[in-house]
Every structure is written in C-alpha cells, then in structure tokens.
Write an enzyme that holds these catalytic residues in place. Structure first.
Site, PDB file in Angstrom:
ATOM      1  N   CYS A  50       0.770  -1.223  -0.078  1.00  0.00           N
ATOM      2  CA  CYS A  50       0.196  -0.206   0.027  1.00  0.00           C
ATOM      3  C   CYS A  50       1.004   1.216  -0.207  1.00  0.00           C
ATOM      4  O   CYS A  50       0.526   2.319  -0.323  1.00  0.00           O
ATOM      5  CB  CYS A  50      -0.962   0.007   1.155  1.00  0.00           C
ATOM      6  N   SER A 104      10.140   2.799   6.287  1.00  0.00           N
ATOM      7  CA  SER A 104       8.712   2.427   6.290  1.00  0.00           C
ATOM      8  C   SER A 104       8.139   3.890   6.860  1.00  0.00           C
ATOM      9  O   SER A 104       8.976   4.769   7.573  1.00  0.00           O
ATOM     10  CB  SER A 104       8.263   1.371   7.164  1.00  0.00           C
ATOM     11  N   PRO A 110       7.341  -4.291  11.256  1.00  0.00           N
ATOM     12  CA  PRO A 110       7.748  -5.479  10.666  1.00  0.00           C
ATOM     13  C   PRO A 110       7.111  -6.231   9.625  1.00  0.00           C
ATOM     14  O   PRO A 110       7.585  -7.256   8.991  1.00  0.00           O
ATOM     15  CB  PRO A 110       7.372  -6.487  12.190  1.00  0.00           C
ATOM     16  N   GLY A 184     -16.132   0.169  18.144  1.00  0.00           N
ATOM     17  CA  GLY A 184     -15.781   0.967  17.133  1.00  0.00           C
ATOM     18  C   GLY A 184     -15.049   0.094  15.964  1.00  0.00           C
ATOM     19  O   GLY A 184     -14.860  -1.144  16.157  1.00  0.00           O
ATOM     20  N   ALA A 185     -15.381   0.729  14.886  1.00  0.00           N
ATOM     21  CA  ALA A 185     -14.640  -0.251  13.638  1.00  0.00           C
ATOM     22  C   ALA A 185     -14.011   0.596  12.579  1.00  0.00           C
ATOM     23  O   ALA A 185     -13.971   0.237  11.177  1.00  0.00           O
ATOM     24  CB  ALA A 185     -15.812  -0.926  12.893  1.00  0.00           C
ATOM     25  N   THR A 188      -8.298   3.070  13.278  1.00  0.00           N
ATOM     26  CA  THR A 188      -7.375   2.593  14.529  1.00  0.00           C
ATOM     27  C   THR A 188      -7.975   1.390  15.227  1.00  0.00           C
ATOM     28  O   THR A 188      -7.081   0.596  15.590  1.00  0.00           O
ATOM     29  CB  THR A 188      -7.902   3.649  15.482  1.00  0.00           C
TER      30      THR A 188
END
Length: 438
Positions: A50, A104, A110, A184-185, A188
């Site tokens: 990504c 990164s 990792p 929550g969804a 985070t």
C-alpha cells in the site's frame, strides 16, 4: 548491467499515484513474465504494498520506468517527478533498509519483511530469480534478521494502536488467554485488532453502532460482532477493552463496569480510551481492578517509543552499511571470475607452448642449464609483455591514474607512478629535441 532498485513510495508520491502503479497479487506472475520479455531481463522481482511499488533486477532504469508507465497506462511525466532509483551497493543497501523497516511510514514496522519475502517467493516461482537476485535477497533476509535480533527497532510502540496493545501485554502475562472487546470499527480499531492477533489474542469481540460494519471487520479477524447496545451483556467476558468511536457522548459508564466487575468476581480489566471526546466515563478509572488509560497516557509511551526506535535505527543502519559493502565486494569479485579464468588460461597456454619447445630442444641434445635459463627468460618476457606495453603507454601519455592502477594490479607500489609519468614525458620531450637537432 548494475543491480537496480527503482520505485515510488509514501515519501516520493501521493496515494493517488501509488494506487495507480500498484500490482495486485493475482497479476504478479503475468506482470513479471511481461516485464522480463519487454525489458529483456532474465532476473526481476516486484514488491507492491500500500505504501510502495519497487522493481529489482539487473536492467536499465529508463527501460523499467517506461515499462511501468505503459503497463499501468500512466504517463511517463507523472512518474518522472516522483520515482527514485539506486544501483549496485546503494540498491542493496536500500533493499536492506526496506526489509528492516527503516524506510517505512512507521519506523521499524515488521510487516514489510514478510511482504519482501512474498515478493521473492513469487518471483522465484515465476522463474525470474537467478543467481544475482537470489544472493541479494538472501543477504537482505539475513541482515533483517540480524537487525531484529541485535537492535530494539521493533520493540517500542510508535502508534496509538501499538501503544495500547503494548500496555495490555504489561498487565497480562499471557494475552493468548484473554478476551478483547473492541468498541468501534474504524482504522484505529482495525490496527488494534491486528496487533492483538500478533500478540496471540484468540478471542475478539467487535462492537459498533451498525452491525454490518462490525461484521465486516469481524470476518477479517475471526471475531464476534455485536451492536453498541449489546456491550453490557458481553462486558463481563472482556479482559481487555479498547474503544475508539466518533461518539459525542460516553458509551461506557461507571455503573455498567461495576456490574461487569461483580460478575467477573473482580478479575482485573484493562481499558484504553483512544477516542476524543472520550468513550469511557473518567469515573470508571476510580474503580478497583480497572486499569484505565486515555490518549494522553499513551502519548508518553509513544514519544519514548519513537526515541528508542530512532536510537535503534542508527545501530540498524550501521549493520546495513557494513553488510551492503561486504556483499558488493563479494559480488564484484564474482564478476571478475571470467576475466581471471581467461588470464590464467592465456598464461597456461604460453607456459605449455614454451615448455614443449624446450623439451624438443632437450631431446635434441641442448645443454639443460642453458635451456632452463632460456626458458625462464622467454616465459618472463611473454608473460610481462601485455602489462609492459600498458605501463609504457600510460607513461608516454602522462596518464597518472591509469599508471597507478596498472602498477597496483601487477603488484608494484603505486607511489612511484608520478616519477614514472614525469620520466616518460621528459623522455618523449628529449626524443623530440634530438629529432629537431638532427
């Protein structure tokens, strides 16, 4: 061709460009096959995540950039302004830094090492990994392992999600035995779920205002999906509660937690409220057997984690630099094998030819001692002929650098090259003066 690493990443290009040049996993084998034909390159590997798309191989960078543009129907101008390239030692060093998480978005993460290993495996299965890339990747994996073993590059939390899970691991000795309730969804909470699974948590409950979104996230992580209204019913099962919603009012109150603690027989509960405004009433933190942390509590953990990772990154870079230099020395020595073989064969052919001539003369009755002297003299003259011509030419032209290099190659001290060059130039001038006098 030099070893090449070419690509774009989160630092060089916006997401709008990165997503256009990404390679989906299912097209990777065919893309590799097309690239090898188009670029006339037998060795090639593609890393696509990504945050980055990179191509590795022994190939000209201009050709690679043009192929990426054509394959993804992107104009070359769009890529020219945001790509980067490294060759040979710099390319190997870059690949090592990527594998170690030093390049990164989140320093030291990792996951990238697994993605590089996958890119290598796909390329190998596609037949596009030869001796060079195989050796490079093996060294990259070895260095990444060494960095993880000898430094603390990945041990300290640098994100809210990672910090929350790291704190949980300090409260519970074995996270695998705990049940986590995630409220929550969003992104985070998704990251929290990934970190919890990495730590060994097997039982996850995802609570959200809409059941569909909760179910979508739960499917990805083998979790149980519930509505926010069902939290009181499931709260007694939760050893870990991490909440991050956009609610303007608290979702979890002191009363509901007190009831859950009684049912749990006061087994401790670890809670992290990442939301702003807060999802969990501050009074919950007053209860015995509840360890409640907020975003402000995590900030110190995150800042300390960043500082420690940056220190570890310096040590990791030292490991990478040494390894990249050592690899390229070995790689360059392998490149010289053909030249060394040819030079040795040439010398052996001269020796064999002169020895056969000497044996013929010996059988004809020549004096052995005189014959040996002649053989040694002839061999010496023939073996040093080419280097002598090169030295004479460099001296005559006053090419100090070439003269130093030639002296070094044949085992002479390069320090006297300057006097040789001067003598050669003066000698040439003397000859010209003598011609004029005549």
């Amino acid at each position: 061709m030099p070893i090449l690493a070419l690509g774009i990443n989160h630092d060089s290009a916006p997401v709008a460009v990165r997503e256009r040049v990404a390679f989906a996993p299912e097209v990777m084998p065919s893309a590799l096959a097309e690239a090898r034909i188009a670029l006339e390159c037998p060795e090639l590997a593609i890393l696509s995540t990504c945050n980055r798309t990179e191509i590795y191989g022994e190939v000209a960078p201009e050709a690679v950039l043009a192929w990426i543009a054509e394959y993804h129907s992107v104009t070359l101008e769009e890529l020219t302004s945001c790509y980067y390239q490294f060759t040979d030692e710099a390319a190997v060093r870059h690949m090592m830094r990527v594998a170690c998480g030093l390049d990164s978005l989140v320093l030291g993460e990792p996951q990238i090492l697994g993605q590089i290993k996958s890119a290598y495996a796909v390329a190998r299965e596609s037949g596009s990994v030869g001796p060079t890339l195989h050796n490079v990747f093996q060294q990259v994996f070895s260095v990444a392992k060494k960095v993880r073993t000898e430094t603390a590059i990945g041990e300290n939390p640098v994100s809210v999600a990672f910090a929350a899970v790291s704190l949980a691991s300090r409260i519970f000795t074995d996270l695998a035995e705990q049940t986590a309730l995630l409220i929550g969804a969003g992104e985070t909470i998704e990251l929290v779920a990934r970190h919890l699974l990495d730590k060994g948590v097997k039982r996850l409950i995802v609570a959200n205002r809409t059941l569909k979104r909760a179910q979508s996230l739960a499917e990805d992580f083998g979790a149980e999906a519930i509505l926010l209204a069902d939290i009181p019913e499931h709260l007694p099962r939760a050893d870990i509660v991490i909440s991050s919603t956009a609610s303007q009012l608290p979702i979890l109150g002191k009363g509901a937690v007190e009831t859950a603690l009684k049912e749990r027989r006061h087994r401790p509960v670890f809670m992290v409220d990442i939301a702003v405004p807060r999802d969990i009433e501050p009074q919950v933190g007053e209860l015995d057997d509840v360890y409640l942390y907020t975003v402000d509590d995590l900030r110190g953990v995150i800042d300390e984690g960043k500082r420690l990772r940056e220190q570890a990154a310096q040590a990791a870079d030292e490991i990478v630099n040494v390894a990249a230099s050592a690899f390229m020395r070995e790689h360059r020595s392998l490149r010289a094998v053909d030249s060394i073989r040819s030079y040795r064969q040439q010398a052996q052919a001269i020796s064999k030819d002169e020895l056969e001539k000497a044996l013929i003369q010996l059988r004809a009755g020549s004096e052995p001692e005189q014959l040996l002297e002649q053989l040694a003299r002839t061999l010496t003259n023939k073996l040093i002929h080419a280097p002598t011509v090169a030295l004479r030419q460099a001296t005559a032209e006053g090419d100090l650098e070439r003269l130093r290099l030639a002296r070094q190659i044949i085992g002479l001290s390069p320090d006297d090259a300057g006097s040789d060059a001067s003598a050669g130039t003066e000698g040439s001038a003397d000859k010209q003066d003598k011609k004029k006098l005549k």
